[in-house]
Write a protein that holds these residues in place. Structure first.
Motif, PDB file in Angstrom:
ATOM      1  N   GLU A  31      40.279 -52.500 -91.274  1.00 16.90           N
ATOM      2  CA  GLU A  31      39.662 -52.306 -92.571  1.00 16.90           C
ATOM      3  C   GLU A  31      38.886 -50.990 -92.611  1.00 16.90           C
ATOM      4  N   GLY A  33      35.520 -49.316 -95.044  1.00 16.73           N
ATOM      5  CA  GLY A  33      34.481 -49.665 -96.013  1.00 16.73           C
ATOM      6  C   GLY A  33      34.197 -48.535 -96.980  1.00 16.73           C
ATOM      7  N   ARG A  59      26.641 -50.976-102.379  1.00 16.96           N
ATOM      8  CA  ARG A  59      27.605 -52.082-102.320  1.00 16.96           C
ATOM      9  C   ARG A  59      28.809 -51.613-101.502  1.00 16.96           C
ATOM     10  N   ARG A  61      32.692 -52.079-100.289  1.00 15.22           N
ATOM     11  CA  ARG A  61      34.017 -52.668-100.590  1.00 15.22           C
ATOM     12  C   ARG A  61      34.915 -52.437 -99.381  1.00 15.22           C
ATOM     13  N   LYS A  62      35.441 -53.550 -98.857  1.00 18.71           N
ATOM     14  CA  LYS A  62      36.347 -53.456 -97.716  1.00 18.71           C
ATOM     15  C   LYS A  62      37.799 -53.405 -98.209  1.00 18.71           C
ATOM     16  N   VAL A  63      38.542 -52.472 -97.653  1.00 19.30           N
ATOM     17  CA  VAL A  63      39.947 -52.281 -98.032  1.00 19.30           C
ATOM     18  C   VAL A  63      40.806 -52.500 -96.795  1.00 19.30           C
ATOM     19  N   VAL A 102      40.266 -48.035-104.381  1.00 17.68           N
ATOM     20  CA  VAL A 102      39.190 -48.759-105.026  1.00 17.68           C
ATOM     21  C   VAL A 102      38.840 -48.165-106.391  1.00 17.68           C
ATOM     22  N   ASP A 107      43.532 -53.125-109.515  1.00 22.42           N
ATOM     23  CA  ASP A 107      44.101 -53.996-108.476  1.00 22.42           C
ATOM     24  C   ASP A 107      45.405 -53.351-108.017  1.00 22.42           C
TER      25      ASP A 107
END
Length: 327
Positions: A31, A33, A59, A61-63, A102, A107
């Motif tokens: 992953e 971040g 904040r 966000r994990k990808v 992101v 999506d």
């Protein structure tokens, strides 16, 4: 006083522990971040391991950076040669830019899925049925290019696209089965004819060799008899010469009648005038000149002169003596 200090220390430690627990993040190996501070993208992308964020301010966000296998739902379409087919595929992709995945698209998974479906329908309409069945590598490359073009801006790289199955109508399946059967039958007939040609050539060569050596034919006959009588059977097959049968058949047929050839008759010439003579009294008549001169008639055979009668006295006359003249 000491008690108050202890209480304050415990409270500070507890607050620090709560803050650390709220700010601590763990990013796994596969992953990345992406940090958004107050809604704004930070340039640094957090790598795998332990990291800290400001609670309430930042904040994370994990990808996922792994290769994703996504099935493409089956799509109905009409090929360029007007055949209705149903095609489904599978797509392999991965994220190469976590920040773009992101920020640029809401999506990316749903976006890639929809793009794959529309590209698959477009490929079906541009291709023939034979290409869908036999030339899938070219179609897979076309699908990959069509999906990869917009996906680059989303930070997604298309690894490969594979057409998984092509469903045909039952009538088309039966037609293709008949076509394949006819092609197989044609190839079988061609191979059989080629084998017959080669066998006839070899048999002709063998016949020429055996004709040069008559004993070879007899040896071949004996080998055939041995091969027939090899197994346990009570029947023995002896080949019969065909030439002998033909000879017997010709002997039984009646001989054709030969045509009668008659000699050509010449026209009868007129008989010359002969002076008549007085008829002599004799017991035998001479044949007429006209009958003797005719070439086509048979002349009667002359009769032998009658033997002289024996003397009345019954005495025998010596041989070679002449009869005495009576006065």
């Amino acid at each position: 006083m000491v008690q108050e200090l202890l209480i304050a220390a415990v409270a500070a430690v507890s607050a620090g522990a709560v803050y650390t627990a709220a700010a601590a993040r763990v990013v796994k190996q596969y992953e990345r971040g992406v940090v958004l501070r107050l809604g704004r993208l930070r340039n640094d992308v957090r790598g795998p391991g332990f990291t800290m964020v400001l609670p309430g301010v930042e904040r994370l966000r994990k990808v996922n950076m792994q290769i994703v296998t996504m099935p493409v739902p089956a799509q109905d379409g009409i090929t360029r040669d007007n055949v209705t087919v149903r095609v489904d595929a599978v797509i392999y992709f991965k994220v190469v830019d976590a920040a773009s995945a992101v920020v640029e698209v809401e999506d990316y998974r749903f976006a890639v899925s929809q793009m794959a479906q529309t590209s698959l329908r477009s490929i079906i309409g541009k291709s023939d049925l034979d290409d869908l069945l036999s030339n899938r590598e070219k179609l897979n490359q076309g699908l990959e290019l069509m999906i990869d073009s917009p996906a680059v801006g989303w930070g997604v790289q298309i690894d490969r696209v594979e057409i998984k199955d092509v469903s045909l109508p039952e009538t088309m399946k039966r037609s293709m089965a008949r076509q394949a059967e006819a092609d197989r039958e044609r190839r079988a007939r061609v191979i059989n004819a080629d084998a017959e040609l080669q066998a006839s050539k070899k048999l002709a060569e063998a016949a020429s060799e055996m004709s040069a050596q008559p004993a070879a034919l007899q040896l071949r006959l004996l080998q055939t008899v041995v091969a027939v009588a090899a197994e346990k059977n009570s029947t023995l097959v002896l080949p019969f010469p065909v030439e002998l049968l033909r000879f017997l058949e010709r002997a039984q047929q009646p001989a054709p009648p030969q045509p009668m050839v008659s000699a050509p008759q010449e026209p009868a010439s007129p008989a010359p005038a002969v002076p008549t003579a007085p008829a002599e009294p004799s017991a035998q008549t001479e044949p007429s000149a006209s009958s003797a001169s005719a070439p086509g008639r048979l002349r009667p055979a002359p009769q032998a002169p009658s033997a002289p009668s024996a003397p009345a006295s019954g005495q025998s006359r010596p041989s070679g003596s002449k009869p005495l003249a009576r006065h």
